[in-house]
Write an enzyme that holds these catalytic residues in place. Structure first.
Site, mmCIF file in Angstrom:
data_model
loop_
_atom_site.group_PDB
_atom_site.id
_atom_site.type_symbol
_atom_site.label_atom_id
_atom_site.label_comp_id
_atom_site.label_asym_id
_atom_site.label_seq_id
_atom_site.Cartn_x
_atom_site.Cartn_y
_atom_site.Cartn_z
ATOM 1 N N ARG A 34 0.820 -1.281 -0.051
ATOM 2 C CA ARG A 34 -0.061 -0.058 -0.104
ATOM 3 C C ARG A 34 0.731 1.360 0.082
ATOM 4 O O ARG A 34 0.461 2.071 -0.790
ATOM 5 C CB ARG A 34 -1.006 -0.001 1.158
ATOM 6 C CG ARG A 34 -2.188 -0.638 0.967
ATOM 7 C CD ARG A 34 -2.590 -1.377 2.497
ATOM 8 N NE ARG A 34 -1.707 -2.203 2.637
ATOM 9 C CZ ARG A 34 -1.683 -3.648 2.290
ATOM 10 N NH1 ARG A 34 -2.933 -3.931 1.818
ATOM 11 N NH2 ARG A 34 -0.866 -4.422 2.552
ATOM 12 N N LYS A 88 26.723 -3.576 -2.645
ATOM 13 C CA LYS A 88 28.139 -3.560 -2.516
ATOM 14 C C LYS A 88 28.943 -2.892 -1.096
ATOM 15 O O LYS A 88 30.144 -2.938 -1.245
ATOM 16 C CB LYS A 88 28.668 -2.742 -3.749
ATOM 17 C CG LYS A 88 28.418 -3.157 -5.139
ATOM 18 C CD LYS A 88 28.866 -2.065 -6.102
ATOM 19 C CE LYS A 88 28.240 -2.655 -7.525
ATOM 20 N NZ LYS A 88 28.656 -1.473 -8.587
ATOM 21 N N ARG A 131 11.667 3.727 3.467
ATOM 22 C CA ARG A 131 11.157 2.845 4.441
ATOM 23 C C ARG A 131 12.068 2.097 4.847
ATOM 24 O O ARG A 131 13.074 1.472 4.019
ATOM 25 C CB ARG A 131 10.073 2.084 3.880
ATOM 26 C CG ARG A 131 9.634 0.943 4.970
ATOM 27 C CD ARG A 131 8.342 0.123 4.476
ATOM 28 N NE ARG A 131 7.207 0.787 4.858
ATOM 29 C CZ ARG A 131 6.154 0.122 4.856
ATOM 30 N NH1 ARG A 131 5.891 -1.122 4.598
ATOM 31 N NH2 ARG A 131 5.144 0.948 5.019
#
Ligand code: NCD
Length: 307
Positions: free
Chosen positions: A56, A85, A106
């Site tokens: 969402r 990396k 997030r």
């Protein structure tokens, strides 16, 4: 009220009640504004930098941007970036900041979004920082309450479930403390609300911790149900103790006020029985649509397309 243009959205505490109401008012008119001016964010680019799964939040931010004429770069597969990396978060943010106009992040670590905002020149929006906060979810939750109940003040609101690891309830408690509401916190002992959130919230509004949903089910106006955040438990045996410890069924709905509403930030696992979906009280899928409107409103304000 401080201007919205260029501001970060890291915590609900970044906003006053007046500012929150302004964002929600703008959400009421954003679809109309977007159809009059579908290119209001033309030329603007948003980076989506997600280090945790999301349906969402990620998709609604992306569609919100596109519905306003803007573009998006989705970097939510860190395995395909230089993070693989060994590049660290601050270097990644510094780099991405050169390409785009706004970053939505997030990340599993608390403090991650704040750190990103300190490094980036462009606005950063917190799309979930560990178990800490999820401010845009709180805004869309407030918007849902306002739309479905006609007001926020005067309501009795109960949170049910994982109040310890659930970031949406942390942000929503603090956001609700701007309003004249009574808050019930219903959870098993192991999943009690974080102390610092209870302390902050209970200084501003009445908060009551309750063991048993049956004690309050008949009087609440809003029942906000959450998923047990399995991925945040350090110890699987702790999770097993609380797994399946609550489940909203038709029997609960029958005992609720007729005009009460049931919300859930989603994803749902087993905490709301599917039979509840057909009841008029179930608002969790409408909540998803309201999320789109609130994120459109927020992007338009922060990128300076609307006043
Ligand atoms: C929530 C989250 O990510 O915190 N999901 C969402 O953004 N709607 C809730 C959850 O994962 O349980």
């Amino acid at each position: 009220m401080r201007p919205f243009k260029g501001r970060d959205v890291i915590s609900v505490l970044d906003f006053t009640r007046e500012e929150i109401d302004y964002i929600l008012d703008k959400a009421d008119s954003i679809m109309g504004l977007a159809s009059e001016n579908p290119d209001m964010l033309k030329g603007k680019v948003m980076a989506i930098l997600f280090f945790e799964p999301s349906t969402r939040t990620r998709v609604s931010f992306e569609t919100a941007m596109k519905r306003l004429g803007g573009a998006t770069v989705d970097m939510s597969e860190p395995r395909r970036t230089s993070i693989q990396k060994g590049e660290n978060l601050t270097d990644t943010i510094r780099v991405v900041d050169n390409y785009v106009d706004v970053i939505v992040i997030r990340h599993p670590l608390e403090g991650s979004a704040r750190l990103a905002a300190e490094v980036a020149r462009n606005p950063v929006i917190n799309g979930g920082s560990g178990a800490e906060e999820h401010p845009t979810q709180a805004l869309l939750d407030l918007y849902t309450i306002r739309k479905e109940k006609g007001r926020i003040d005067g309501l009795k609101i109960a949170f049910v479930g994982d109040l310890r690891y659930g970031r949406t309830v942390h942000s929503l408690s603090m956001a609700l403390s701007n309003y004249d509401v009574k808050l019930y916190l219903v959870s098993p002992e192991l999943l009690r609300m974080r102390r610092e959130v209870v302390e902050y919230t209970s200084k501003r509004i009445p908060v009551e911790e309750v063991d048993d949903l049956d004690e309050i089910i008949e009087e609440v106006d809003v029942l906000y149900v959450t998923r047990i955040q399995k991925e945040r438990f350090a110890d699987v045996s702790e999770y097993m103790k609380v797994k399946g410890s609550y489940r909203i069924t038709l029997d609960h709905v029958k005992r609720m006020k007729e005009d009460a509403i049931i919300m859930h930030p989603l994803p749902r696992v087993d905490e709301i029985d599917y039979s509840v979906d057909r009841t008029p009280q179930a608002k969790y899928f409408k909540q998803v649509y309201y999320g789109l409107l609130v994120r459109m409103s927020l992007l338009a304000l922060i990128l300076g397309a609307v006043e």
